[in-house]
Design an enzyme around this catalytic site. Structure first.
Site, PDB file in Angstrom:
ATOM      1  N   LYS A  99       0.840  -1.198   0.000  1.00  0.00           N
ATOM      2  CA  LYS A  99       0.000   0.000   0.000  1.00  0.00           C
ATOM      3  C   LYS A  99       0.869   1.239   0.000  1.00  0.00           C
ATOM      4  CE  LYS A  99      -0.259   0.773   4.901  1.00  0.00           C
ATOM      5  NZ  LYS A  99      -0.981   1.113   6.047  1.00  0.00           N
TER       6      LYS A  99
ATOM      7  N   ASP B  78      -7.804   2.397  12.770  1.00  0.00           N
ATOM      8  CA  ASP B  78      -8.443   3.636  13.204  1.00  0.00           C
ATOM      9  C   ASP B  78      -9.660   3.896  12.334  1.00  0.00           C
ATOM     10  OD1 ASP B  78      -9.186   6.129  14.108  1.00  0.00           O
ATOM     11  OD2 ASP B  78      -7.271   7.084  13.699  1.00  0.00           O
ATOM     12  N   SER B  79      -9.449   4.368  11.116  1.00  0.00           N
ATOM     13  CA  SER B  79     -10.577   4.602  10.213  1.00  0.00           C
ATOM     14  C   SER B  79     -11.012   3.306   9.524  1.00  0.00           C
ATOM     15  CB  SER B  79     -10.189   5.634   9.154  1.00  0.00           C
ATOM     16  OG  SER B  79      -9.261   5.068   8.240  1.00  0.00           O
ATOM     17  N   ALA B  80     -10.164   2.284   9.557  1.00  0.00           N
ATOM     18  CA  ALA B  80     -10.368   0.981   8.916  1.00  0.00           C
ATOM     19  C   ALA B  80     -10.352   1.068   7.393  1.00  0.00           C
ATOM     20  CB  ALA B  80     -11.633   0.292   9.414  1.00  0.00           C
ATOM     21  N   GLY B  81      -9.954   2.207   6.854  1.00  0.00           N
ATOM     22  CA  GLY B  81      -9.894   2.372   5.405  1.00  0.00           C
ATOM     23  C   GLY B  81      -8.899   1.443   4.749  1.00  0.00           C
ATOM     24  N   THR B  82      -7.672   1.404   5.255  1.00  0.00           N
ATOM     25  CA  THR B  82      -6.651   0.526   4.691  1.00  0.00           C
ATOM     26  C   THR B  82      -7.084  -0.926   4.798  1.00  0.00           C
ATOM     27  OG1 THR B  82      -4.893   2.084   5.242  1.00  0.00           O
ATOM     28  CG2 THR B  82      -4.237  -0.200   4.873  1.00  0.00           C
TER      29      THR B  82
END
Length: 142
Positions: free
Chosen positions: A22, A52-56
């Site tokens: 990534k 945290d945001s769980a985006g990755t």
């Protein structure tokens, strides 16, 4: 992280290993660039320290599914899960997200059918006991 991933794969009876490459252009924004390894028809386990945001995490799960993975679950040590993270997980390709209770889960996270929180108190208690008894802490992970 690749060195730790290889060590974990070895501990799991030399499990096959794939790496999600990534790039993080700025804080809170990541893009899955490449999957290194064959995941077609494989059960994939994502392991990370913090979500945290769980985006990755969700981007990685989606990329694995797009590459042919049969199923994707994730194990995260610290589930911060701020903002829209729980909604993001619920809408993602992840079948299950397992977090520890190192951070108290929100009511929304507790209500999610995809999120499971495990207690770490027994592990911490045993580690403290072993330190007090001057016995091996590292053998907890054998």
């Amino acid at each position: 992280g690749v060195v730790r991933a290889r060590a974990l794969a070895k501990r799991l009876d030399d499990a096959p290993l794939a790496i999600v490459d990534k790039r993080r252009e700025k804080a809170g924004v990541s893009e899955v660039m490449n999957i290194i390894g064959d995941v077609k028809d494989r059960f994939c386990i994502l392991i990370d320290d913090i979500a945290d945001s769980a985006g990755t995490l969700c981007n990685a799960a989606d990329a694995l599914k797009a590459a042919g993975a049969s199923d994707v679950v994730a194990y995260i040590t610290h589930g911060v899960l701020s903002g829209e993270a729980v909604n993001r997980v619920n809408a993602s390709s992840l079948r299950k997200l397992v977090i520890t209770d190192s951070i108290l889960a929100s009511d929304t996270a507790n209500a999610s059918p995809k999120i499971r929180q495990l207690p770490i108190a027994p592990l911490l208690g045993e580690a403290i006991k072993r330190i007090a008894d001057e016995t091996s802490v590292s053998s907890l992970f054998d």
